[in-house]
Write an enzyme that holds these catalytic residues in place. Structure first.
Site, PDB file in Angstrom:
ATOM      1  CB  SER A   1      -0.843  -0.034   1.335  1.00 24.77           C
ATOM      2  OG  SER A   1      -1.441   1.512   1.395  1.00 24.77           O
ATOM      3  CG  HIS A  58      -3.865  -1.574  -1.871  1.00 19.87           C
ATOM      4  ND1 HIS A  58      -5.086  -2.233  -2.270  1.00 19.87           N
ATOM      5  CD2 HIS A  58      -4.527  -0.543  -0.780  1.00 19.87           C
ATOM      6  CE1 HIS A  58      -6.203  -1.888  -1.528  1.00 19.87           C
ATOM      7  NE2 HIS A  58      -5.666  -1.137  -0.497  1.00 19.87           N
ATOM      8  CG  ASP A  97      -5.114   2.281   0.641  1.00 16.41           C
ATOM      9  OD1 ASP A  97      -5.933   1.722   0.648  1.00 16.41           O
ATOM     10  OD2 ASP A  97      -4.113   2.032   1.158  1.00 16.41           O
ATOM     11  CG  MET A 136      -8.282   7.426   2.257  1.00 19.28           C
ATOM     12  SD  MET A 136      -7.345   7.252   3.634  1.00 19.28           S
ATOM     13  CE  MET A 136      -6.489   5.824   3.716  1.00 19.28           C
ATOM     14  CG  HIS A 172      -9.286   0.384  -0.853  1.00 17.08           C
ATOM     15  ND1 HIS A 172      -8.843   0.006   0.340  1.00 17.08           N
ATOM     16  CD2 HIS A 172     -10.480   0.330  -0.860  1.00 17.08           C
ATOM     17  CE1 HIS A 172      -9.822   0.128   1.260  1.00 17.08           C
ATOM     18  NE2 HIS A 172     -10.856   0.189   0.559  1.00 17.08           N
ATOM     19  CG  MET A 182     -11.272   3.709   1.729  1.00 20.33           C
ATOM     20  SD  MET A 182      -9.727   3.187   2.516  1.00 20.33           S
ATOM     21  CE  MET A 182      -8.557   3.544   1.434  1.00 20.33           C
ATOM     22  CG  MET A 223     -12.006  -2.765   4.457  1.00 24.69           C
ATOM     23  SD  MET A 223     -10.575  -2.418   3.618  1.00 24.69           S
ATOM     24  CE  MET A 223      -9.555  -1.548   4.978  1.00 24.69           C
ATOM     25  CG  ASP A 237      -6.527  -2.869   2.521  1.00 24.42           C
ATOM     26  OD1 ASP A 237      -5.554  -2.595   3.168  1.00 24.42           O
ATOM     27  OD2 ASP A 237      -7.196  -2.088   1.963  1.00 24.42           O
TER      28      ASP A 237
HETATM   29  C1  DX5 Z   1      -6.668   1.458   5.248  1.00 23.97           C
HETATM   30  C2  DX5 Z   1      -6.142   1.244   3.816  1.00 23.97           C
HETATM   31  C3  DX5 Z   1      -4.983   0.327   3.909  1.00 23.97           C
HETATM   32  C4  DX5 Z   1      -3.772   0.864   4.534  1.00 23.97           C
HETATM   33  C5  DX5 Z   1      -3.081  -0.394   4.900  1.00 23.97           C
HETATM   34  O1  DX5 Z   1      -7.557   2.432   5.134  1.00 23.97           O
HETATM   35  O2  DX5 Z   1      -7.215   0.721   3.063  1.00 23.97           O
HETATM   36  O3  DX5 Z   1      -4.822  -0.074   2.710  1.00 23.97           O
HETATM   37  O4  DX5 Z   1      -3.112   1.613   3.813  1.00 23.97           O
HETATM   38  O5  DX5 Z   1      -1.864  -0.181   5.720  1.00 23.97           O
HETATM   39  P1  DX5 Z   1      -1.179  -1.097   6.712  1.00 23.97           P
HETATM   40  O6  DX5 Z   1      -0.844  -2.317   6.102  1.00 23.97           O
HETATM   41  O7  DX5 Z   1      -0.183  -0.179   7.264  1.00 23.97           O
HETATM   42  O8  DX5 Z   1      -2.307  -1.301   7.886  1.00 23.97           O
HETATM   43 ZN    ZN Z   2      -6.684   0.082   1.064  1.00 24.69          ZN
END
Ligand code: DX5
Ligand code: ZN
Length: 222
Positions: free
Chosen positions: A13, A38, A40, A42, A71, A73, A142, A180
Site C-alpha cells: 500500500s 495498492h 488508497d 480517501m 481502493h 474510500m 477490511m 487489507d
Molecule cells: C486503510 C487502507 C489500507 C492501509 C494498509 O484504510 O485501506 O490499505 O493503507 O496499511 P497497513 O498495512 O499499514 O495497515
Molecule cells: Zn486499502
C-alpha cells in the site's frame, strides 16, 4: 498435514511509502517482489482522512508496469471511475457501504476496462455480498477500520475471512480474496490459511529494513 498452502500475492500500500520519493519507492517494492500496487484513495467524508487521487495514480503508472489496485474510500465513487481508468488503474474497488446502485457502478468499472471489486468494512456482514459475486473479480475484506495505515488487525476478522473463503469456494471460486489492513509477517500465515489470495501490506513492507525479505515472508516462501 492440512491443506497445501498456495503462495500469496502481495500488494504494497503506497500510503506507507515516502511520498517525497514516490517513484523510487515504487521501483524499490517492484524490484523486491510486489505483485501489484495498492493505492488508497480517501475523500475525508467516507473515512476521516484525505489521501490522493488520479494525478498520483498516473504518476505511479508512468514508472511501473505492475497492476494498479485502486481502493476507493469515498462517498461518491461513480465520479472517479473514468478519471482512474484514464490514469492507468487496473482494478477498482468500491465500498459496499458507500454505494446505492452497486450493479450500475460495477458494470461501469468493467466497461471502463478495469476489474471491478467490492470492499467490506470490518463489521459489514458477508451477506451483503450475496448478489454481488457474479459482478466482481475480487473482494477486499477490511481487517481494520479504513482511513489510516499502521493500525492493528481486528482479531475477529480472520475468522470472518475463513467464512468468506468457504462461501467463495461454493459460489464463485474464480473471485480473488484480498485482505487489507494490519497485515504483518506474524499474522500472514493465519490469513493465508483462512483463504486470502492477496495481502495488502503498507507498514509491513515499507517500514521493513529488508523489503524483499518482508514480501517473501508475507507470501509464505521465506
Ligand atoms: C486503510 C487502507 C489500507 C492501509 C494498509 O484504510 O485501506 O490499505 O493503507 O496499511 P497497513 O498495512 O499499514 O495497515
Ligand atoms: Zn486499502
Amino acid at each position: 498435514m492440512g491443506q497445501p498452502v498456495k503462495p500469496l500475492k502481495v500488494a504494497p500500500s503506497l500510503l506507507a511509502a515516502d511520498f517525497t520519493r514516490l517513484g523510487e519507492e515504487v521501483k524499490d517494492v517492484e524490484g523486491a517482489g510486489a505483485d501489484l500496487l495498492h493505492l488508497d484513495v480517501m475523500d475525508g467524508v467516507f473515512v476521516p482522512n484525505l489521501s490522493f487521487g488520479p494525478v498520483v495514480c498516473q504518476a505511479v503508472r508512468n514508472v511501473s508496469s505492475l497492476p494498479l489496485d485502486v481502493h476507493l474510500m469515498v462517498t461518491n465513487p461513480e465520479v472517479l471511475v473514468e478519471p482512474f481508468a484514464a490514469a492507468g488503474a487496473s482494478r477498482l474497488s468500491v465500498h459496499v457501504e458507500a454505494v446505492t446502485h452497486l450493479h450500475r457502478l460495477l458494470t461501469k468499472i468493467g466497461e471502463a476496462g478495469m476489474v471491478p471489486g467490492v470492499a467490506l468494512n470490518p463489521l459489514t456482514p458477508l451477506s451483503s455480498l450475496e448478489e454481488v459475486w457474479p459482478f466482481v473479480g475480487f473482494i477486499v475484506l477490511m481487517t481494520v477500520n479504513p482511513g489510516f495505515g499502521g493500525q492493528s488487525l481486528i482479531p475477529q476478522a480472520t475468522e470472518k475471512l475463513a467464512r468468506l473463503s468457504e462461501i467463495r469456494a461454493r459460489v464463485a471460486p474464480h473471485v480473488e480474496l484480498v485482505v487489507d489492513g494490519g497485515v504483518t509477517v506474524a499474522n500472514a500465515p493465519a490469513l493465508r490459511q483462512a483463504g486470502a489470495d492477496t495481502l495488502v501490506a503498507g507498514t509491513a513492507v515499507f517500514a521493513a529494513t529488508d523489503r524483499r525479505l518482508a514480501i517473501a515472508q508475507l507470501k509464505g516462501g521465506a
